[in-house]
Structures are given as structure tokens and as C-alpha cells.
Design a protein around this motif. Structure first.
Motif, PDB file in Angstrom:
ATOM      1  N   THR A   1       0.818  -1.217   0.000  1.00  0.00           N
ATOM      2  CA  THR A   1       0.000   0.000   0.000  1.00  0.00           C
ATOM      3  C   THR A   1       0.850   1.265   0.000  1.00  0.00           C
ATOM      4  O   THR A   1       0.343   2.353  -0.250  1.00  0.00           O
ATOM      5  N   GLY A   2       2.116   1.129   0.335  1.00  0.00           N
ATOM      6  CA  GLY A   2       2.983   2.289   0.466  1.00  0.00           C
ATOM      7  C   GLY A   2       2.927   2.932   1.833  1.00  0.00           C
ATOM      8  O   GLY A   2       3.698   3.862   2.116  1.00  0.00           O
ATOM      9  N   MET A   3       2.020   2.493   2.693  1.00  0.00           N
ATOM     10  CA  MET A   3       1.909   3.075   4.031  1.00  0.00           C
ATOM     11  C   MET A   3       3.012   2.569   4.952  1.00  0.00           C
ATOM     12  O   MET A   3       3.543   1.481   4.773  1.00  0.00           O
ATOM     13  N   HIS A   4       3.328   3.391   5.947  1.00  0.00           N
ATOM     14  CA  HIS A   4       4.239   2.953   7.006  1.00  0.00           C
ATOM     15  C   HIS A   4       3.523   2.024   7.981  1.00  0.00           C
ATOM     16  O   HIS A   4       4.113   1.090   8.519  1.00  0.00           O
ATOM     17  N   MET A   5       2.262   2.285   8.217  1.00  0.00           N
ATOM     18  CA  MET A   5       1.472   1.533   9.191  1.00  0.00           C
ATOM     19  C   MET A   5       1.182   0.130   8.673  1.00  0.00           C
ATOM     20  O   MET A   5       0.805  -0.065   7.516  1.00  0.00           O
ATOM     21  N   THR A   6       1.332  -0.863   9.559  1.00  0.00           N
ATOM     22  CA  THR A   6       0.969  -2.239   9.227  1.00  0.00           C
ATOM     23  C   THR A   6      -0.304  -2.681   9.937  1.00  0.00           C
ATOM     24  O   THR A   6      -0.948  -3.635   9.503  1.00  0.00           O
ATOM     25  N   ALA A   7      -0.656  -2.022  11.019  1.00  0.00           N
ATOM     26  CA  ALA A   7      -1.880  -2.350  11.741  1.00  0.00           C
ATOM     27  C   ALA A   7      -2.230  -1.194  12.660  1.00  0.00           C
ATOM     28  O   ALA A   7      -1.366  -0.426  13.085  1.00  0.00           O
TER      29      ALA A   7
ATOM     30  N   SER B   1       1.246  -0.010  14.527  1.00  0.00           N
ATOM     31  CA  SER B   1       2.479  -0.756  14.273  1.00  0.00           C
ATOM     32  C   SER B   1       3.082  -0.309  12.952  1.00  0.00           C
ATOM     33  O   SER B   1       2.358  -0.003  11.990  1.00  0.00           O
ATOM     34  N   ALA B   2       4.415  -0.297  12.890  1.00  0.00           N
ATOM     35  CA  ALA B   2       5.129   0.042  11.663  1.00  0.00           C
ATOM     36  C   ALA B   2       6.360  -0.834  11.548  1.00  0.00           C
ATOM     37  O   ALA B   2       6.986  -1.163  12.556  1.00  0.00           O
ATOM     38  N   GLY B   3       6.691  -1.217  10.325  1.00  0.00           N
ATOM     39  CA  GLY B   3       7.910  -1.971  10.093  1.00  0.00           C
ATOM     40  C   GLY B   3       7.655  -3.418   9.722  1.00  0.00           C
ATOM     41  O   GLY B   3       6.770  -4.076  10.274  1.00  0.00           O
ATOM     42  N   ARG B   4       8.431  -3.894   8.757  1.00  0.00           N
ATOM     43  CA  ARG B   4       8.442  -5.294   8.347  1.00  0.00           C
ATOM     44  C   ARG B   4       9.894  -5.693   8.075  1.00  0.00           C
ATOM     45  O   ARG B   4      10.778  -4.836   8.003  1.00  0.00           O
ATOM     46  N   ILE B   5      10.100  -6.982   7.897  1.00  0.00           N
ATOM     47  CA  ILE B   5      11.456  -7.471   7.630  1.00  0.00           C
ATOM     48  C   ILE B   5      12.024  -6.818   6.375  1.00  0.00           C
ATOM     49  O   ILE B   5      13.231  -6.605   6.275  1.00  0.00           O
ATOM     50  N   ASP B   6      11.150  -6.422   5.432  1.00  0.00           N
ATOM     51  CA  ASP B   6      11.595  -5.804   4.186  1.00  0.00           C
ATOM     52  C   ASP B   6      11.163  -4.340   4.088  1.00  0.00           C
ATOM     53  O   ASP B   6      11.110  -3.776   2.999  1.00  0.00           O
ATOM     54  N   ASP B   7      10.838  -3.735   5.222  1.00  0.00           N
ATOM     55  CA  ASP B   7      10.465  -2.314   5.240  1.00  0.00           C
ATOM     56  C   ASP B   7      11.056  -1.665   6.487  1.00  0.00           C
ATOM     57  O   ASP B   7      10.505  -1.760   7.579  1.00  0.00           O
ATOM     58  N   LEU B   8      12.195  -1.015   6.308  1.00  0.00           N
ATOM     59  CA  LEU B   8      12.910  -0.391   7.417  1.00  0.00           C
ATOM     60  C   LEU B   8      12.751   1.135   7.424  1.00  0.00           C
ATOM     61  O   LEU B   8      13.493   1.828   8.118  1.00  0.00           O
TER      62      LEU B   8
END
Length: 461
Positions: A330-336, A358-365
Motif C-alpha cells: 500500500t505504500g503506508m508505514h502503518m501495518t496495523a 504498528s510500523a515496520g516489516r522485515i523488508d520495510d525499514l
């Protein structure tokens, strides 16, 4: 066990559980817990926000697995636990919040009639009317009890759209990972078993759901926050817990172990490292190189969790929903986003609306590269897009959790068995445990600590 000494390194929930279990069964054991930081609890932390005890990381535990609920019962906390008020959620799809189908298992809808318009393409919705047998064989060469990724299990059974729009958003969000890369044996063993059932994945999951109590709570928490569980465990340890005692190295003698700390050297018959995998890898690398390499190769995702307080005059959220998920892409920083007051009535302040983002994923720093003010602006922009709030929050708390969520690649269970075997042979009396073993949730960590305690007790017997 009088006269025998055990040192547990790390006072997160895993290490505290290990110590508690050992002392419960063997009160005469000489036991010490060493924690390098100034406070126990690891990644369980409750602090005051808007005058309420609000968790900065995990805010609840799963009830369908026994380990956390059993521990709370043992500690006399079971009657104090509460369940969420709101039991439904949404997912951000194609520019709108759409209801997450219910019932579902880790995002997989069990009844196509509950799937709202726009959640799935028609052909994928039609597929959910079947039994969920794979449309092709599971990957060639996979033994009957072998591991697969979540994607390898879910995609052939219910299709790519269900996986990418629902399962990865839910399961990948929980672990801040890519569900295509996550071990189904660790993250979702019930899906792996159901996919291999002759009845098919969907038919097997439906049968299990029909046999369950739909009113039973899925999650529990303590009204004082999950940090209360830490406080109770710490209280039982007393002066056996030493804070600001970082472990700097390990050594062996003819009779046991030497544990170097910033405060001196300790001796022990058994050492249990209840620390992140990369910390354990550094400590054991000169003792058993292969085990250390396996530990060092476990990737870890970094996440940030922001808590926003809005004036109720500026924002209202659905009282019957716990929040929403944001899929990747989605391009958003937020994951939930969690609607804290709707989810937990004891955190409904009346004049404030609390959100946990929440923000951040293993492939989104990206979140890690932003300072607090910039990340706050980015998340506020995401909220404006998703729920339409334009007013600035009245208060914000930012909690950073670098390298906090281990990622479990397919075959992880076998790799852990290799680590245990190598240490048992080359370094008897040295054990490793933590969130990297069975999973990142509170129950999985408690399970890891309980198993470490049982293994230590068996060795000392």
C-alpha cells in the motif's frame, strides 16, 4: 538439587518462566537470573499513557494454546484476566476499510457468505465454496511430516488472493515478516496439518471451528497490562534476579561453567541463555561454532509501535471493532491499527480515543530511518487516509523495538534440533532458548522457558 547452581541469562518472559519453573519444582536450587538492562521483562513493557497502563508491545496472549493461561492460573491471576470486548476487525483493501471475514482461521475465510464485497475477486470467492484441496501437489519431495512455507501451503489450497490480501496481512503483520518466507510448522501448524488432510484444508478447518465454542475468548490480558505478569514473576524471584549484570563471555572448567559479567565471574553447573538468537550466537561461537552459526543466521525484523491519544471530539472509532490491518504494497508505514478502548473496555478513557499503531516489516525499514517526529507525521498521514482523522493527536508515545521479531524460515524446527544436539554433545550444561525457538507470542515464549527448565532439571537429577 541442593548445592547445584543454575544461571539463567536474560529476564524476559522466557528467562523468568525458566527460573520460576525451576524454583517451583526445586525450591532448594541455587539459582540466579542475570539481566543486562535496568529492568526486567524484555519486550513486555507496560507504562502509563494518558493516565492508563498501556502496553508498549504485546498487549495480550492467545488462549487457544495453553502455556500462558496455565502460567497465569498457577500464579493466581486467572480470575483477573479479561477478554477483548470487540471481536471483529477490518483490512485496508483497494482504498477502503473492508470487514475481515468471520469466521476465519489466520485470515482464511471459512464461510464465503461472510466475505464482504470487494475483499476477494469473484473467482477466489467461488473457490472458497470447496473443500480447499490443493489444485496441485504440494512441492515435490516434501515428506509427509516436512515443513513448508505458509505461502506454499495456503496458495494452492485457497488461492493467491486469499493469501496476499488476508493471510499475509494477518500472519505476516503479526511477525513483521513475509508469509511466503515463514515456516508453516512454526507459525501455523494447524494449517499445515489441515492442508495434508484428505478432507482438504477448508473442510478440516470448518470441522474444527464447528466443534469449538464461538463465544470463547481468543485473547486474554491483565487489566494492569501484560507487565503485571512480569511483576509477579519478578516478585517470586526476589534477590535471585540481578539487574545491570551483562554477560560478557562463557568459559568451561572441569566441573562446570564460568559466566563472565560486567560485575565479575560467576560459576554454575548449568547455564541457560534466554536471550535473542544473535546474542546467544556471540556467546557460544567459540564453544560450538556450528550451533552459533545457525543462531546467527536467524533474521530479525525491527518494528516501531506508536500510541496515539485523540480527543473524542476529534475522532470516533467503531465500538464493535478491534482495529484494522494494512497489507503490504500500500505504500503506508502503518501495518496495523488497534482501537485500544474498543478492544479493551478498561482502557476506554471516555474523553480520549487511544490507538496503537504498528510500523515496520522485515523488508520495510523506513520507520527505523525516521526520527520520532517524522514517524509520527507519517503515521498520522496514514490515519488520515484510512479513518479520516485530520486533527493532531493530543499525546503520542513512540516505542522502538529493533531486531525484536525473529523470522522462522521453513525447516526451522529441524535447525533448532541441530542446535540442541550440537550443544548437548559439545557443551553439556549449556542451553539456549527464547522467542527464536517456538515463536514470538507470549505463550510460545513461556513454552520455551518451561521446556528449558524441564531439560535443566533432568540434567541435574
Amino acid at each position: 538439587m541442593a548445592g547445584r547452581r543454575v544461571i539463567v541469562v536474560g529476564a524476559g518472559i522466557t528467562g523468568l518462566t525458566t527460573a520460576h519453573r525451576l524454583l517451583t519444582d526445586h525450591p532448594d536450587l541455587d539459582l540466579t537470573v542475570l539481566e543486562g538492562s535496568a529492568s526486567p521483562g524484555g519486550r513486555i513493557r507496560t507504562s502509563s499513557f494518558a493516565g492508563l497502563p498501556v502496553d508498549e508491545a504485546a498487549d495480550a496472549f492467545l488462549v487457544r494454546v495453553p502455556w500462558a493461561l496455565d502460567l497465569c492460573t498457577e500464579l493466581g491471576l486467572a480470575d483477573e484476566l479479561v477478554a477483548p470486548h470487540a471481536r471483529t476487525a477490518s483490512v485496508w483493501l483497494d482504498g477502503a476499510l473492508r470487514p475481515l471475514p468471520s469466521p476465519n482461521v489466520l485470515g482464511i475465510p471459512l464461510d464465503p457468505a461472510t466475505v464482504a464485497e470487494g475483499v476477494l475477486p469473484p473467482e477466489d470467492l467461488e473457490r472458497l465454496t470447496g473443500d480447499g484441496r490443493p489444485d496441485r501437489d504440494l512441492p515435490a519431495g516434501t515428506p509427509p511430516d516436512g515443513d513448508l512455507s505458509v505461502g506454499q501451503v495456503v496458495r494452492p489450497c485457497v488461492g493467491d488472493a486469499v493469501f496476499e490480501r488476508l493471510v499475509d496481512a494477518l500472519l505476516g503483520g503479526v511477525n513483521a515478516g513475509r508469509a511466503d518466507d515463514l515456516s508453516c510448522g512454526v507459525m501455523a501448524p494447524q494449517l499445515l496439518a489441515a492442508a495434508r488432510s484428505p478432507e482438504g484444508l477448508l473442510a478440516t478447518l470448518r470441522a474444527a471451528q464447528q466443534a469449538s465454542d464461538p463465544t470463547a475468548p481468543v485473547f486474554n490480558t491483565h487489566p494492569s497490562g501484560m507487565g503485571h505478569l512480569i511483576d509477579v514473576l519478578v516478585g517470586r524471584l526476589g534477590d535471585r534476579l540481578r539487574l545491570r549484570a551483562s554477560v560478557t563471555g562463557l568459559g568451561r572448567t572441569d566441573t562446570g561453567w564460568l559466566v563472565g559479567t560486567t560485575n565479575g565471574v560467576e560459576m554454575a553447573d548449568i547455564v541457560i541463555l534466554a536471550v535473542p538468537a544473535f546474542v546467544a550466537a556471540d556467546l557460544v561461537t567459540h564453544i560450538e561454532a556450528e550451533a552459533a552459526e545457525h543462531l546467527a543466521q536467524i533474521p530479525h525484523a525491527s518494528v516501531s509501535l506508536a500510541t496515539f491519544a485523540y480527543r473524542r471530539s476529534d475522532l470516533e472509532v467503531p465500538g464493535d471493532q478491534s482495529g484494522f490491518l494494512v497489507p503490504r504494497g500500500t505504500g503506508m508505514h502503518m501495518t496495523a491499527c488497534s482501537y485500544t478502548g474498543s478492544k479493551w473496555p478498561h482502557l476506554d478513557t471516555g474523553d480520549r480515543v487511544l490507538l496503537r499503531l504498528s510500523a515496520g516489516r522485515i523488508d520495510d525499514l523506513r520507520h527505523a530511518d525516521l526520527d520520532g517526529a517524522a514517524l509520527e507525521r507519517a503515521l498520522a498521514k496514514d490515519l488520515a487516509t484510512t479513518i479520516g482523522v485530520e486533527a493532531p493527536p493530543a499525546a503520542v508515545r513512540m516505542s522502538r523495538w529493533p531486531r525484536s521479531l525473529p523470522q522462522f524460515a521453513p525447516g526451522h524446527i529441524d535447525r533448532m534440533a541441530t542446535i540442541d544436539d550440537r550443544l548437548a554433545k559439545a557443551a553439556p550444561g549449556l542451553m539456549v532458548t527464547g522467542a527464536f525457538r517456538h515463536g514470538v507470542g507470549i505463550p510460545a515464549c513461556i513454552r520455551s522457558g518451561s521446556e528449558a527448565a524441564a531439560a535443566a532439571a533432568e540434567r541435574l537429577a
